[in-house]
Scaffold this motif. Sequence first.
Motif, PDB file in Angstrom:
ATOM      1  N   CYS A 332       0.771  -1.187   0.105  1.00  0.00           N
ATOM      2  CA  CYS A 332      -0.030  -0.034   0.100  1.00  0.00           C
ATOM      3  C   CYS A 332       0.803   1.278   0.059  1.00  0.00           C
ATOM      4  O   CYS A 332       2.082   1.051   0.435  1.00  0.00           O
ATOM      5  CB  CYS A 332      -0.829  -0.174   1.240  1.00  0.00           C
ATOM      6  SG  CYS A 332      -1.442  -1.593   1.694  1.00  0.00           S
ATOM      7  N   VAL A 334       0.320   5.788   0.215  1.00  0.00           N
ATOM      8  CA  VAL A 334      -0.766   7.140   0.365  1.00  0.00           C
ATOM      9  C   VAL A 334       0.083   8.252  -0.159  1.00  0.00           C
ATOM     10  O   VAL A 334       1.395   8.133  -0.292  1.00  0.00           O
ATOM     11  CB  VAL A 334      -1.098   7.276   1.801  1.00  0.00           C
ATOM     12  CG1 VAL A 334      -2.076   6.267   2.410  1.00  0.00           C
ATOM     13  CG2 VAL A 334       0.152   7.613   2.816  1.00  0.00           C
ATOM     14  N   SER A 344      -4.078   7.105  -2.786  1.00  0.00           N
ATOM     15  CA  SER A 344      -3.659   6.005  -2.152  1.00  0.00           C
ATOM     16  C   SER A 344      -3.901   4.852  -3.279  1.00  0.00           C
ATOM     17  O   SER A 344      -4.469   4.922  -4.279  1.00  0.00           O
ATOM     18  CB  SER A 344      -4.636   5.278  -0.923  1.00  0.00           C
ATOM     19  OG  SER A 344      -5.661   4.661  -1.551  1.00  0.00           O
ATOM     20  N   CYS A 445     -10.401  -1.196   0.550  1.00  0.00           N
ATOM     21  CA  CYS A 445      -9.064  -0.843   1.272  1.00  0.00           C
ATOM     22  C   CYS A 445      -8.352   0.449   0.719  1.00  0.00           C
ATOM     23  O   CYS A 445      -7.708   1.519   1.831  1.00  0.00           O
ATOM     24  CB  CYS A 445      -8.292  -2.035   0.988  1.00  0.00           C
ATOM     25  SG  CYS A 445      -8.905  -3.274   1.744  1.00  0.00           S
ATOM     26  N   LEU A 449      -7.681   4.292   3.240  1.00  0.00           N
ATOM     27  CA  LEU A 449      -6.245   4.801   3.163  1.00  0.00           C
ATOM     28  C   LEU A 449      -6.338   6.339   2.523  1.00  0.00           C
ATOM     29  O   LEU A 449      -5.865   7.126   3.179  1.00  0.00           O
ATOM     30  CB  LEU A 449      -5.338   3.973   2.360  1.00  0.00           C
ATOM     31  CG  LEU A 449      -4.916   2.688   2.652  1.00  0.00           C
ATOM     32  CD1 LEU A 449      -4.069   1.799   1.636  1.00  0.00           C
ATOM     33  CD2 LEU A 449      -4.139   2.590   4.058  1.00  0.00           C
ATOM     34  N   ASP A 453      -5.589   9.777   4.293  1.00  0.00           N
ATOM     35  CA  ASP A 453      -4.617  10.673   3.972  1.00  0.00           C
ATOM     36  C   ASP A 453      -4.966  12.009   3.482  1.00  0.00           C
ATOM     37  O   ASP A 453      -4.337  13.010   3.888  1.00  0.00           O
ATOM     38  CB  ASP A 453      -3.844  10.086   2.248  1.00  0.00           C
ATOM     39  CG  ASP A 453      -2.888  10.792   1.675  1.00  0.00           C
ATOM     40  OD1 ASP A 453      -2.007  11.128   2.162  1.00  0.00           O
ATOM     41  OD2 ASP A 453      -3.262  11.337   0.606  1.00  0.00           O
ATOM     42  N   LEU A 540      -3.185  -2.035   6.273  1.00  0.00           N
ATOM     43  CA  LEU A 540      -3.614  -0.627   6.055  1.00  0.00           C
ATOM     44  C   LEU A 540      -3.090   0.206   7.291  1.00  0.00           C
ATOM     45  O   LEU A 540      -2.494   1.247   6.963  1.00  0.00           O
ATOM     46  CB  LEU A 540      -5.114  -0.768   6.172  1.00  0.00           C
ATOM     47  CG  LEU A 540      -5.837  -1.616   5.086  1.00  0.00           C
ATOM     48  CD1 LEU A 540      -7.295  -1.271   5.046  1.00  0.00           C
ATOM     49  CD2 LEU A 540      -5.377  -1.320   3.476  1.00  0.00           C
ATOM     50  N   THR A 543       0.485   1.071   7.121  1.00  0.00           N
ATOM     51  CA  THR A 543       0.834   2.110   6.205  1.00  0.00           C
ATOM     52  C   THR A 543       0.282   3.421   6.584  1.00  0.00           C
ATOM     53  O   THR A 543       1.115   4.557   6.447  1.00  0.00           O
ATOM     54  CB  THR A 543      -0.190   1.951   4.698  1.00  0.00           C
ATOM     55  OG1 THR A 543       0.099   0.614   4.304  1.00  0.00           O
ATOM     56  CG2 THR A 543       0.083   3.036   3.772  1.00  0.00           C
TER      57      THR A 543
END
Length: 720
Positions: A332, A334, A344, A445, A449, A453, A540, A543
Amino acid sequence: MIPKVTKEIIDLGDGRSISIETGKLAKQADGSVVVRMGDCMLLATAVSARTANPGVDFLPLTVDYREKFSAAGRFPGGFFKREARPSDQEILTMRLVDRCLRPLFPDDYHAETQVMISLMSFDENVMPDALAGLAASAALAVSDIPFYNYISEVRVARVDGQLIINPSKEQLEASDIDMMIGASKDSVCMVEGEMKEISEAEMIEAIKFAHEAIKAQIEAQEKMRAALGLTYREYEPEASDAEVEKIVYDASYAKLYDIASHASAKAERGEKFAEVYEEVKALFSEEDLEEKGELISTYFKKTQKEAVRNLILDQGIRLDGRKTTEIRPIWCEVDYLPSTHGSSIFTRGETQALATVTLGTSREANVIDLPSEQGEEKFYLHYNFPPFSTGEAKPLRGTSRREVGHGNLAQRALKNMIPADCPYTIRLVSDVLESNGSSSMATVCAGTLALMDAGIQIEKPVSGIAMGLISDAKTGRWAVLSDILGDEDHLGDMDFKVTGTKDGITACQMDIKIEGLAYEIMEQALKQAHDGRMHILGLLVDTIATPNATVKPKAPKIITVSIPKDFIGAIIGPGGKNIQALQAETGTTIVINEEGDFGIIEVLGTDQAGMDKALASISNTTFSPVEGETYHVKVVKMLDFGAVVEFVPGKETLLHVSELDWKRIENVGDVLQLGDELDVKYMGIDPKTKKAKVSRKALMPRPPKVEKKDDAPKKNNQEK
């Protein structure tokens, strides 16, 4: 001549009922019914061609659902006052019905079939989409079309712990479950809905509750068909050739099984399967290929499906080498796109989603205008599935039903995690850049993110996973697969998508491709889904652990203020002159909405100084002094009889010379000068002048009262 009407009543057990009627409307259709609940009426028709088109090896089924604006006594919006292309909500209802009906037609029935459902009369206390599945199945049940396993669909809600079938909109708003369940008499075949972090056990309970209600609705269809004395039409089954089937099977099964048993990527695996297919074709003459080419292709696909399924059941090995419970590698990222408000990338195996967030005011809200629903969405998600994501080149023909459905599922998974006090309208877009299984769950998902972000303070992160099923009815063997591939979705018996936080399920979508699904299998799928979701959720959070504290520098900031409704006109100005000038001067976007006795003002901008200036101007416009309060004012004009003082720019009043001091002031200039600042007390409206009155002396100590002395000599009586 009065038509003969056949009717069945379904008692919901709480004083409500549903009626199914046939024989009055649309009698040239193969089957037609009117389903009624309260004042809500749906007309459903079913028509199927008598013969199949040559070369068609699938069921060309079309399900259409439309809501007539006349049903609610309304006019269609837009320039042309006519219903046009279906709305997203109508498309979602079509998908709900289609997904339940399609697997239950005979496998060898390939005639063009069309089911049409129309909302003819609307009742604000009845949600019509919950009746569409019943109407569609009932229309087939009163026809001669070979549809043997009737279904129905119901909505389930839970209010104060009590499960309700087909709730009203008011009940649904108070519910923590909103699920549509479709089932035959024997088993559940479709589930879709959103929940407020419920447990797996609670979800199973709701499904079982719905299934019991569905059984009664199917019995009503069976009674109606029996009363009509109908028989099913005969149809020509698809072509078959046992000798060709044996040749294909013997030549390819072992090779296909061997290819499947060695882990490989999608493209590599596809090339190897294609090589085997060419070897099989080489066993036949050109005449055989021309005459039986379609059969050869069909038998090869059937053999390939059997080989892959047996491998999984025999050895627990999947096409990419994973175990049944194993999740593909995930990475992942971002803050990938510098100019977006949030972005992301979520990549799981060969599936990749790029998500972007855009923030705006209430002016950007998604407007819903249907006969059955009006309102706005301040959070909405759009899902795009371009052909290059699967390595294909296809013409682009607008947004597909699949894109609408997948986007809606991801939106429902995330929407309850958006804080109620979030001032922004949020548009989340997921572009699927690679696809090999469950791009909708990758969207959930990636969406989580991207929202974090963007600085949206979501309550909890959400992850999603797609589960599959391989089963063998003959041997009773079955295997639930976590994080399915595209091939496993195509070859499998179930596609079960589940999303949720660490505390519970937020949305789900399940499609069953076989006639029966034991609750034991469903429970196992939910257990594996929970474990998979938790694994993905951990990645997640690794990240980006928490949402960013603020929005990005290029993202607009929004401040919301409330003002008395009476001041809205002053802020807008004649023809919008004031507000347009203020937006141009401050570089902001200003939106005003009326709510009761107040105006809700949204000030959106990227420059804080400009926003502060706009807010100050609004504050000045709405300034109204309070009697008895003290204010710091500025002298803006000198007069012979006083001074004009300014509370805020544009709000002035007279400070009379008599209110400057307790002692007499002959010349105002002896006390004040232009530009001086001082404190005054607001005395309210002067009853004599009917104007605002302020006083400087009211803030000064009142001098003691001095008694007057008579210094003149007194005259005595003698002098008189």
